[in-house]
Design an enzyme around this catalytic site. Structure first.
Site, PDB file in Angstrom:
ATOM      1  N   GLU A 194      54.882  33.884  -8.919  1.00 18.61           N
ATOM      2  CA  GLU A 194      54.277  35.077  -8.295  1.00 18.61           C
ATOM      3  C   GLU A 194      53.102  34.661  -7.421  1.00 18.61           C
ATOM      4  O   GLU A 194      52.934  35.121  -6.293  1.00 18.61           O
ATOM      5  CB  GLU A 194      53.769  36.056  -9.358  1.00 18.61           C
ATOM      6  CG  GLU A 194      54.859  36.772 -10.123  1.00 18.61           C
ATOM      7  CD  GLU A 194      54.290  37.815 -11.077  1.00 18.61           C
ATOM      8  OE1 GLU A 194      53.389  38.567 -10.671  1.00 18.61           O
ATOM      9  OE2 GLU A 194      54.746  37.873 -12.234  1.00 18.61           O
TER      10      GLU A 194
ATOM     11  N   HIS B  87      56.637  42.129  -7.923  1.00 15.45           N
ATOM     12  CA  HIS B  87      57.331  42.518  -9.154  1.00 15.45           C
ATOM     13  C   HIS B  87      57.887  41.259  -9.817  1.00 15.45           C
ATOM     14  O   HIS B  87      58.488  40.418  -9.138  1.00 15.45           O
ATOM     15  CB  HIS B  87      58.461  43.500  -8.824  1.00 15.45           C
ATOM     16  CG  HIS B  87      59.154  44.005 -10.045  1.00 15.45           C
ATOM     17  ND1 HIS B  87      58.593  44.978 -10.850  1.00 15.45           N
ATOM     18  CD2 HIS B  87      60.324  43.657 -10.616  1.00 15.45           C
ATOM     19  CE1 HIS B  87      59.418  45.208 -11.872  1.00 15.45           C
ATOM     20  NE2 HIS B  87      60.472  44.423 -11.756  1.00 15.45           N
TER      21      HIS B  87
ATOM     22  N   ASN C 176      53.999  45.185  -2.721  1.00 13.05           N
ATOM     23  CA  ASN C 176      53.929  45.107  -4.180  1.00 13.05           C
ATOM     24  C   ASN C 176      54.588  43.808  -4.620  1.00 13.05           C
ATOM     25  O   ASN C 176      55.466  43.289  -3.943  1.00 13.05           O
ATOM     26  CB  ASN C 176      54.666  46.297  -4.800  1.00 13.05           C
ATOM     27  CG  ASN C 176      54.570  46.304  -6.313  1.00 13.05           C
ATOM     28  OD1 ASN C 176      53.514  46.000  -6.878  1.00 13.05           O
ATOM     29  ND2 ASN C 176      55.662  46.624  -6.983  1.00 13.05           N
TER      30      ASN C 176
HETATM   31  C1  GRF Z   1      52.212  40.880 -12.341  1.00 17.45           C
HETATM   32  O1  GRF Z   1      53.174  40.384 -13.226  1.00 17.45           O
HETATM   33  C2  GRF Z   1      52.876  41.598 -11.200  1.00 17.45           C
HETATM   34  O2  GRF Z   1      54.142  41.106 -10.905  1.00 17.45           O
HETATM   35  C3  GRF Z   1      52.972  43.008 -11.700  1.00 17.45           C
HETATM   36  O3  GRF Z   1      51.796  43.208 -12.450  1.00 17.45           O
HETATM   37  C4  GRF Z   1      51.351  41.966 -12.970  1.00 17.45           C
HETATM   38  C5  GRF Z   1      49.905  41.819 -12.608  1.00 17.45           C
HETATM   39  O4  GRF Z   1      49.363  40.654 -13.190  1.00 17.45           O
HETATM   40  N1  GRF Z   1      53.131  43.949 -10.616  1.00 17.45           N
HETATM   41  P1  GRF Z   1      47.923  40.150 -12.772  1.00 17.45           P
HETATM   42  O5  GRF Z   1      46.938  41.247 -13.127  1.00 17.45           O
HETATM   43  O6  GRF Z   1      47.930  39.870 -11.319  1.00 17.45           O
HETATM   44  O7  GRF Z   1      47.685  38.905 -13.574  1.00 17.45           O
END
Ligand code: GRF
Length: 213
Positions: free
Chosen positions: A183, A113, A111
């Site tokens: 991310e 986060h 996952n």
């Molecule tokens: C991201 O911020 C991730 O960290 C969280 O959900 C969001 C998903 O964003 N778990 P996306 O759909 O990938 O743009």
């Protein structure tokens, strides 16, 4: 060794930007793994659209067809197993995973986060709530965590983290945007390390092994 096959799981109306980052890394030859399918529990997820555009299998699984969360998870597990998926990446999947799915993919579900766990995680800590809580706390640093999933929200062994500074004039939007950029890099890197067999889980700690000579 056979190439790792990755399945991505999303829910809600997820934008799918983390999925896109994985697709892009794959297309640049930087993922070390194949993306084989995207499963969404919402028909409207932007992630499904992105998957189709890149000729990945895109499946909508309707949670309403299942009486319990365990039954849904069994169907998800079987779908992944049928495609010989070795790693499931959650990318904006907001449902709690049950033991049914986790036990069939032990330390094989990741996952991402948008904060430095164990701070600013857990129930209700998703999307903008996370960044708003970070700003309200006065923390100077936040970041990104990629971790293996267990039966509690945002709780399993931490694989990688990246620090992001909270700037004095940040609001939740500006902070979210800077965190999101990190991310995208961190998730692809985590998948690559996993694909190379370099993430070794020892209880709650994940050792990153050196690359093979
Ligand atoms: C991201 O911020 C991730 O960290 C969280 O959900 C969001 C998903 O964003 N778990 P996306 O759909 O990938 O743009």
């Amino acid at each position: 060794m056979a190439r790792l096959r990755v399945g991505v799981l999303v829910s809600g109306k997820g934008r799918g930007t983390n999925l896109q980052a994985l697709i892009d890394a794959r297309e640049r030859g930087e993922l070390g793994a194949d993306l084989v399918l995207v499963v969404s529990t919402s028909a409207e997820a932007g992630a499904l659209e992105r998957a189709r555009k890149h000729s990945l299998e895109a499946l909508f699984v309707d949670p309403k067809q299942f009486a319990t969360a365990e039954e849904l998870d069994l169907a998800l597990a079987q779908t992944m197993e049928q495609r010989q998926v070795g790693l499931i990446c959650l990318a904006g999947y907001m449902r709690m995973l049950t033991a049914t799915l986790i036990r069939r993919f032990p330390n094989r579900i990741m996952n991402i986060h948008p904060a430095l766990l164990p701070a600013f995680g857990g129930k209700g800590m998703y999307g903008h709530h996370v960044h708003e809580a970070v700003i309200a706390s006065g923390a100077k640093y936040t970041g990104v965590t990629v971790h293996f999933a267990d039966e509690e929200y945002d709780h399993g062994p931490i694989a990688l983290q990246k620090v992001v500074e909270v700037l004095p004039d940040d609001d939740a939007d500006s902070l979210a945007a800077r965190v999101l950029r990190e991310e995208h890099k961190l998730y692809a890197r985590a998948v690559h390390l996993f694909a190379e067999g370099r993430l070794q889980v020892e209880d709650r700690r994940v050792r990153i092994l050196p690359s093979a000579p």
